[in-house]
Design an enzyme around this catalytic site. Structure first.
Site, PDB file in Angstrom:
ATOM      1  N   SER A 177       0.417  -1.089   0.000  1.00 44.83           N
ATOM      2  CA  SER A 177      -0.169  -0.012   0.186  1.00 44.83           C
ATOM      3  C   SER A 177       0.797   1.523   0.114  1.00 44.83           C
ATOM      4  O   SER A 177      -0.251   2.597  -0.543  1.00 44.83           O
ATOM      5  CB  SER A 177      -0.921   0.447   1.051  1.00 44.83           C
ATOM      6  OG  SER A 177       0.001  -0.395   2.086  1.00 44.83           O
ATOM      7  N   HIS A 205      -5.316  -3.122  -2.703  1.00 38.17           N
ATOM      8  CA  HIS A 205      -5.176  -2.305  -3.603  1.00 38.17           C
ATOM      9  C   HIS A 205      -5.027  -3.090  -5.039  1.00 38.17           C
ATOM     10  O   HIS A 205      -4.912  -2.322  -6.118  1.00 38.17           O
ATOM     11  CB  HIS A 205      -3.872  -1.678  -3.838  1.00 38.17           C
ATOM     12  CG  HIS A 205      -3.997  -0.527  -1.950  1.00 38.17           C
ATOM     13  ND1 HIS A 205      -4.218   0.594  -2.018  1.00 38.17           N
ATOM     14  CD2 HIS A 205      -3.859  -0.760  -0.856  1.00 38.17           C
ATOM     15  CE1 HIS A 205      -3.948   0.582  -1.269  1.00 38.17           C
ATOM     16  NE2 HIS A 205      -3.385   0.238  -0.041  1.00 38.17           N
ATOM     17  N   LYS A 237     -12.017   1.295  -1.576  1.00 37.51           N
ATOM     18  CA  LYS A 237     -11.010   1.661  -2.737  1.00 37.51           C
ATOM     19  C   LYS A 237     -11.527   1.386  -3.924  1.00 37.51           C
ATOM     20  O   LYS A 237     -12.397   2.185  -4.831  1.00 37.51           O
ATOM     21  CB  LYS A 237      -9.519   0.637  -2.314  1.00 37.51           C
ATOM     22  CG  LYS A 237      -9.057   1.145  -1.164  1.00 37.51           C
ATOM     23  CD  LYS A 237      -7.790   0.887  -0.003  1.00 37.51           C
ATOM     24  CE  LYS A 237      -7.761   1.144   0.924  1.00 37.51           C
ATOM     25  NZ  LYS A 237      -6.397   0.423   2.167  1.00 37.51           N
TER      26      LYS A 237
END
Ligand code: PLP
Length: 384
Positions: A177, A205, A237
């Site tokens: 990250s 992610h 996200k």
């Protein structure tokens, strides 16, 4: 107590590690309004730009009418609505697994999954750059903790061979990250097979971003559900909403329902959020231009940053780091950019190791090439 609290804050301040929140008004997009001024932001994890998607806003409004606002209870009491269940089935199908289980946040999914699977006689093998929620999960599980140097497969192999633990679990971020690089998952899978270890990937992610159809790091490497039996993904996200899930076999998911305390002892996400996530999952799959756009922005930025000889970290993902070393330098640069109307967060210890403070730049499908040029133009003024 007041004295103790004051001293600790002063220490943080002196070390240039004090954290403060910016307050923005209005929608979460690359262009933000703060105190009457317009800013260009490069720090959200809304990689596909779905947080402000009109279809999702509309879905949430309608679903609130259907389902009311709060879930009212935990999933095991009477908080589990049709929308939650349908979303779980769709996430299972999206990730090519038998089942998926929704959690309220990624932090809670990691805590729940790891603590449900391992205990005192077991061992967990983690990459040193894993997300804080995985670090905390391992501690809470009471299993032996072995941390290997970032992506160091020789060290992982050595630690696995030396361990006499009952069960061995390897956990890794898919995309790291704060660095943006990705785990060496094919080698991890091979080692796990040799050592009879279990593999869990946190693809917070990668999901929605990596792979031709957004199925994340597993698709990127053409791996299977058997290779990586425990997959965790987040929905706040690239999915632009909130929440998280773990996907895997029926036996795994039934175990989590029985034993994952952060699943059991908490209120379910609002069903209207689950309904919004179903729409988001469709957009992740159908609006492929968003992933393509990201690739264009990333290439453009890396080319420009290389020309400026910026100390770029190696990464092909929307997370692009500029390594500065000292927290003071990172903070000063971030503040200088802010004065020019550009928001880029300075990431400092303890989020990253000592002397590796950096600017963490992230891109969204809603950024334009001109935005990237503005960022590069602003960075050009500093000798890094
Ligand atoms: C953001 C993140 C989490 C936590 O997810 P939330 O839904 O924000 O709680 C977990 N793991 C990684 C790698 C993350 O980046």
């Amino acid at each position: 107590m007041q004295n103790f609290l004051k001293q600790r804050l002063e220490q943080r301040q002196q070390a240039h590690l004090y954290r403060q929140r910016l307050i923005h008004e209005g929608a979460q997009t690359p262009v933000l309004q703060m105190a009457g001024r317009t800013y260009l932001a490069f720090c959200s994890n809304d990689y596909l730009g779905l947080a402000s998607h009109p279809i999702l806003i509309n879905t949430l409004q309608h679903a609130a009418t259907t389902y009311a606002v709060g879930a009212g209870a935990s999933h095991l009491v009477n908080g589990h609505a049709r929308a939650h269940h349908a979303l779980e089935e769709e996430l299972a199908s999206f990730t090519g697994r038998e089942r998926a289980l929704l959690f309220s946040t990624g932090y809670m999914a990691n805590i729940g999954a790891v603590t449900a699977l391992v205990e005192r006689q077991d061992a967990v093998f983690s990459d040193k750059l894993n997300h804080a929620s995985l670090v905390d999960a391992v501690q809470l599980s009471r299993a032996h903790s072995h941390r290997y140097t970032h992506n160091d497969m020789e060290m992982l192999a050595r630690l696995l061979t030396q361990s006499t633990a009952n069960h061995k679990l390897i956990v890794t971020d898919g995309v790291f990250s704060m660095d943006g690089d990705i785990a060496n998952l094919p080698d991890i899978v091979t080692l796990a097979k040799q050592q009879q270890a279990w593999v869990m990937v946190d693809d917070a992610h990668g999901l929605g971003v990596l792979g031709a159809t957004g199925r994340g790091i597993i698709e990127h490497y053409h791996l299977s559900a058997t290779d990586v039996p425990i997959l965790m993904g987040t929905l706040g996200k690239a999915f632009g909403v909130t929440g998280a899930f773990v996907a895997g076999s029926t036996l795994l998911i039934e175990n989590l329902i029985q034993y994952a305390r952060s699943y059991i002892y908490t209120t379910a996400l609002p069903a209207a959020i689950a309904e919004t996530l179903r729409a988001s999952l469709r957009l992740v799959q159908t609006e492929t231009w968003r992933r393509e756009k990201l690739q264009i922005l990333i290439k453009h930025f890396r080319q420009g940053a290389t020309q400026l000889a910026l100390p770029l970290l190696v990464s092909d993902t929307p997370i692009q780091g500029i390594l500065l070393g000292s927290a003071e330098k990172a903070l000063m640069l971030s503040q200088a950019l802010l004065q020019q109307g550009i928001i880029v967060t300075a990431i400092r210890p303890p989020t990253v190791p000592q002397n590796t403070a950096r600017l963490r730049i992230t891109f969204s499908a809603l950024h334009e090439i001109e935005h990237v040029d503005r960022l590069l133009g602003a960075l050009e003024h500093y000798s890094l």
